[in-house]
Design an enzyme around this catalytic site. Structure first.
Site, mmCIF file in Angstrom:
data_model
loop_
_atom_site.group_PDB
_atom_site.id
_atom_site.type_symbol
_atom_site.label_atom_id
_atom_site.label_comp_id
_atom_site.label_asym_id
_atom_site.label_seq_id
_atom_site.Cartn_x
_atom_site.Cartn_y
_atom_site.Cartn_z
ATOM 1 N N LYS A 93 21.427 -23.336 -32.415
ATOM 2 C CA LYS A 93 21.748 -24.135 -33.610
ATOM 3 C C LYS A 93 22.556 -23.321 -34.604
ATOM 4 O O LYS A 93 22.705 -23.698 -35.767
ATOM 5 C CB LYS A 93 20.455 -24.600 -34.281
ATOM 6 C CG LYS A 93 19.573 -25.458 -33.393
ATOM 7 C CD LYS A 93 18.282 -25.788 -34.149
ATOM 8 C CE LYS A 93 17.216 -26.298 -33.206
ATOM 9 N NZ LYS A 93 15.881 -26.228 -33.809
ATOM 10 N N ARG A 115 18.604 -6.963 -24.766
ATOM 11 C CA ARG A 115 19.804 -6.953 -23.915
ATOM 12 C C ARG A 115 20.809 -7.919 -24.530
ATOM 13 O O ARG A 115 20.464 -9.048 -24.883
ATOM 14 C CB ARG A 115 19.481 -7.385 -22.494
ATOM 15 C CG ARG A 115 20.764 -7.613 -21.694
ATOM 16 C CD ARG A 115 20.543 -7.784 -20.236
ATOM 17 N NE ARG A 115 20.152 -6.528 -19.620
ATOM 18 C CZ ARG A 115 20.076 -6.360 -18.296
ATOM 19 N NH1 ARG A 115 20.339 -7.360 -17.479
ATOM 20 N NH2 ARG A 115 19.720 -5.195 -17.808
HETATM 21 N N1 CP Z 1 19.664 -3.110 -13.128
HETATM 22 C C1 CP Z 1 19.586 -4.165 -13.941
HETATM 23 O O1 CP Z 1 19.851 -4.054 -15.150
HETATM 24 O O2 CP Z 1 19.207 -5.326 -13.335
HETATM 25 P P1 CP Z 1 18.936 -6.694 -14.106
HETATM 26 O O3 CP Z 1 20.266 -7.159 -14.631
HETATM 27 O O4 CP Z 1 18.349 -7.618 -13.088
HETATM 28 O O5 CP Z 1 18.000 -6.413 -15.226
#
Ligand code: CP
Length: 315
Positions: A93, A115
């Site tokens: 959103k 990440r």
């Molecule tokens: N090696 C690694 O980062 O795998 P994933 O993307 O599955 O986390």
């Protein structure tokens, strides 16, 4: 300038990159991971080191291994774990990344595992938050994947005992690989002097030699007498335009087959951070063969992530 991962006493409070971390800290993480390996063999696979702490897993990019092993690691440390589903979060959103972080921090989070496709995202979050929060980079763009670099180093130490005197070849798409960068920094710091990057010119970052690695464009030269081979996948999602004639052509030249593996030492180990693309960078007979330690890397990743989380939380 002070390393933003370290507090005023030089202790690790975030893990954002391996670059610039002293050898003592890397070795302490690897030794701590060794002490956690046996927990997996117990009936009750838990220690109370993060009891009462809340770990938030924020994966803005896909993951199988890293996300899952961080969750397992946090649970084995007795933390409460929240996996934010980014697809159904209010990011859709228009909420900004830092507003999302502020709201989760207001829920009394202690640690964020992040990440993100943008290089520097974890650094930005660590800078933004008050010092009592901890941030672990689980992969940011093509910049860094420090826990992968550490679990790779752990795997190498497990099978080869000492980093000095080893020849380590990293093969494939070095240009887009945060895994390669983190492993190169780790091995340089831990004392490996023969580091080799093998791949086509189009997938080699310019100036990569300045990281302390020799560049090869020919597998028969680069793999000769290696102790460790780290295969990388082609990161098509990060490529801007065609960098290779075809995946088949890449496999012919750089794919790891039994014939090419025979150029390395007979006891060489084959590693891969995953996800693997069989028949593109690695032949199935090698991926499933006796020299592959690819699934052991995944298992070691749990202990290494337990080590990182318990160390940053202790400062
Ligand atoms: N090696 C690694 O980062 O795998 P994933 O993307 O599955 O986390």
């Amino acid at each position: 300038m002070r390393n933003p991962q370290l507090n005023a006493n030089g202790e690790l409070t975030h893990l954002l990159t391996i670059e610039g971390l002293p050898r003592e800290i890397l070795t302490h993480i690897l030794d701590t991971a060794t002490s956690f390996i046996s927990i997996a063999e117990r009936d009750v696979k838990k220690v109370p080191l993060l009891r009462g702490k809340s770990v938030f897993n924020l994966f803005f990019e896909s993951s199988t291994r890293t996300r899952t092993t961080f969750e397992i690691a946090a649970k084995r440390l007795s933390a409460d774990v929240v996996n934010l589903n980014i697809n159904t979060s209010s990011q859709s959103k228009g909420e900004s990344l830092l507003d999302t972080i502020d709201n989760l921090a207001a829920m009394n989070a202690d640690m964020f595992v992040v990440r993100h496709s943008q290089s520097g995202a974890a650094h930005m979050i660590a800078r933004h938050l008050a010092p009592h929060f901890h941030v672990i980079n689980a992969g940011d763009g093509r910049h860094a994947h420090p826990t992968q670099g550490l679990l790779d180093a752990y795997t190498i130490r497990h099978f080869k005992k000492d980093f000095r005197g080893l020849s380590v070849a990293i093969v494939g798409d070095i240009l887009h690989s945060r895994v390669a960068r983190s492993l190169i920094h780790a091995l340089n710091t831990l004392g490996t002097t023969d580091l080799r990057a093998i791949g086509p010119q189009t997938l080699m970052p310019s100036g990569v030699e300045q990281l302390g690695i020799r560049v090869y464009h020919d597998m028969s030269e680069g793999l000769r007498n290696c102790d460790v081979i780290v295969m990388l996948r082609l990161q098509n999602e990060r490529m801007r335009g065609p960098l290779l004639p075809s995946a088949q052509e890449f496999f012919k030249t750089f794919g790891l087959t039994p014939e090419k593996l025979a150029l390395a030492k007979p006891d060489a180990i084959v590693m891969h951070p995953g996800p693997m693309n069989r028949g593109v960078e690695i032949d199935s007979s090698v991926a499933d063969g006796p020299q592959a330690v690819i699934l052991q890397q995944v298992t070691f990743g749990i202990a290494v992530r337990m080590a990182v989380m318990s160390i940053v939380a202790s400062h």
